[in-house]
Design a protein around this motif. Structure first.
Motif, PDB file in Angstrom:
ATOM      1  N   MET A 192       0.833  -1.047   0.117  1.00 53.94           N
ATOM      2  CA  MET A 192       0.000  -0.093   0.069  1.00 53.94           C
ATOM      3  C   MET A 192       0.639   1.253   0.043  1.00 53.94           C
ATOM      4  O   MET A 192       2.014   1.436   0.638  1.00 53.94           O
TER       5      MET A 192
ATOM      6  N   GLU B 205      -2.276   5.834  -0.624  1.00 58.57           N
ATOM      7  CA  GLU B 205      -3.540   4.879  -0.383  1.00 58.57           C
ATOM      8  C   GLU B 205      -3.849   4.795   1.205  1.00 58.57           C
ATOM      9  O   GLU B 205      -4.978   4.683   1.635  1.00 58.57           O
ATOM     10  N   ARG B 206      -2.528   4.801   1.985  1.00 64.82           N
ATOM     11  CA  ARG B 206      -2.941   4.637   3.293  1.00 64.82           C
ATOM     12  C   ARG B 206      -3.610   5.787   3.973  1.00 64.82           C
ATOM     13  O   ARG B 206      -4.522   5.615   4.871  1.00 64.82           O
ATOM     14  N   ARG B 207      -3.138   7.108   3.561  1.00 60.87           N
ATOM     15  CA  ARG B 207      -3.901   8.005   3.805  1.00 60.87           C
ATOM     16  C   ARG B 207      -5.496   8.185   3.720  1.00 60.87           C
ATOM     17  O   ARG B 207      -6.477   8.494   4.470  1.00 60.87           O
ATOM     18  N   SER B 208      -5.780   7.613   2.527  1.00 65.73           N
ATOM     19  CA  SER B 208      -7.110   7.423   2.117  1.00 65.73           C
ATOM     20  C   SER B 208      -7.853   6.593   2.898  1.00 65.73           C
ATOM     21  O   SER B 208      -9.207   6.901   3.404  1.00 65.73           O
ATOM     22  N   GLN B 209      -7.237   5.468   3.334  1.00 64.34           N
ATOM     23  CA  GLN B 209      -7.815   4.539   4.295  1.00 64.34           C
ATOM     24  C   GLN B 209      -7.879   5.131   5.793  1.00 64.34           C
ATOM     25  O   GLN B 209      -8.904   4.777   6.466  1.00 64.34           O
TER      26      GLN B 209
ATOM     27  N   GLN C 289      -8.373   8.167   6.499  1.00 58.60           N
ATOM     28  CA  GLN C 289      -9.392   9.190   6.299  1.00 58.60           C
ATOM     29  C   GLN C 289     -10.834   8.374   6.475  1.00 58.60           C
ATOM     30  O   GLN C 289     -11.882   8.703   7.214  1.00 58.60           O
ATOM     31  N   SER C 290     -10.918   7.299   5.814  1.00 59.88           N
ATOM     32  CA  SER C 290     -12.002   6.354   5.507  1.00 59.88           C
ATOM     33  C   SER C 290     -12.474   5.817   7.039  1.00 59.88           C
ATOM     34  O   SER C 290     -13.709   5.877   7.527  1.00 59.88           O
ATOM     35  N   VAL C 291     -11.240   5.302   7.630  1.00 63.70           N
ATOM     36  CA  VAL C 291     -11.653   4.735   9.040  1.00 63.70           C
ATOM     37  C   VAL C 291     -12.079   5.798   9.797  1.00 63.70           C
ATOM     38  O   VAL C 291     -12.994   5.411  10.572  1.00 63.70           O
TER      39      VAL C 291
ATOM     40  N   ARG D  21      -3.115  -1.253  12.599  1.00 65.05           N
ATOM     41  CA  ARG D  21      -3.863  -1.865  11.652  1.00 65.05           C
ATOM     42  C   ARG D  21      -3.362  -1.817  10.218  1.00 65.05           C
ATOM     43  O   ARG D  21      -3.612  -2.578   9.348  1.00 65.05           O
ATOM     44  N   PHE D  22      -2.522  -0.571  10.031  1.00 67.59           N
ATOM     45  CA  PHE D  22      -2.033  -0.341   8.938  1.00 67.59           C
ATOM     46  C   PHE D  22      -0.319  -0.935   8.792  1.00 67.59           C
ATOM     47  O   PHE D  22       0.346  -0.810   7.600  1.00 67.59           O
TER      48      PHE D  22
END
Length: 171
Positions: free
Chosen positions: A1, A5-9, A11-13, A29-30
């Motif tokens: 990742m 992509e991690r920052r987007s995830q 943000q989503s979380v 988690r990441f």
């Protein structure tokens, strides 16, 4: 990742979470370090995301029905009582601000919503042997307080006034 992509995830979380999430939890988690998460969140904030750091972790900033800035003054050992009075009357302590003679306004997000948050803040302060921002300004500080009804604001002000914490013009 990738980091994007991690920052987007992240943000989503955070946007779907019902409670704050610590940097350590996100790091596990990441599969990255806590410091990497802190950097990611800083970049998200710089990009305009309304993410705040609370005593319990990161979350998106909640919009209160009403907000007011109250000026208070007390000794450090009165902090728990001041915070307790505010949350027990229905307020949320969003931040603390002091007017420092050298640095200007110094602000810290608090997001203290209930007695559990008060206890956590005070325990963390004692464990880390930390000092309050208000110690820089002889106890004078401001809090942005969120509340839902005018009655809550009146109760908060009355309780702080009763304890002698509300800093008011007495002319």
């Amino acid at each position: 990742m990738t980091s994007t992509e991690r920052r987007s995830q992240i943000q989503s979380v955070l946007s779907t979470s019902q409670s704050p999430i610590s940097a350590s939890q996100l790091a596990r988690r990441f599969g990255v370090s806590r410091q990497t998460i802190v950097g990611d969140v800083s970049l998200l904030r710089a990009g305009g995301e309304a993410i705040v750091a609370t005593i319990r972790g990161y979350e998106y900033q909640h919009k209160a029905v009403h907000e007011v800035v109250l000026v208070c003054r007390h000794f450090p050992n009165d902090s728990a009582d001041e915070m307790r009075r505010i949350v027990e009357a229905g307020g949320v302590i969003e931040d603390v601000v002091v007017d420092h003679p050298l640095y200007g306004q110094l602000k810290a997000n608090l997001q203290v919503r209930d007695i559990g948050d008060v206890n956590l803040f005070i325990a963390k302060m004692k464990r880390q042997n930390a000092h309050l921002l208000s110690e820089l300004t002889d106890g004078v500080h401001m809090h942005t307080i969120a509340y839902d009804t005018p009655a809550q604001l009146r109760a908060i002000q009355a309780s702080l006034r009763e304890a002698g914490y509300l800093y008011e013009d007495h002319e």
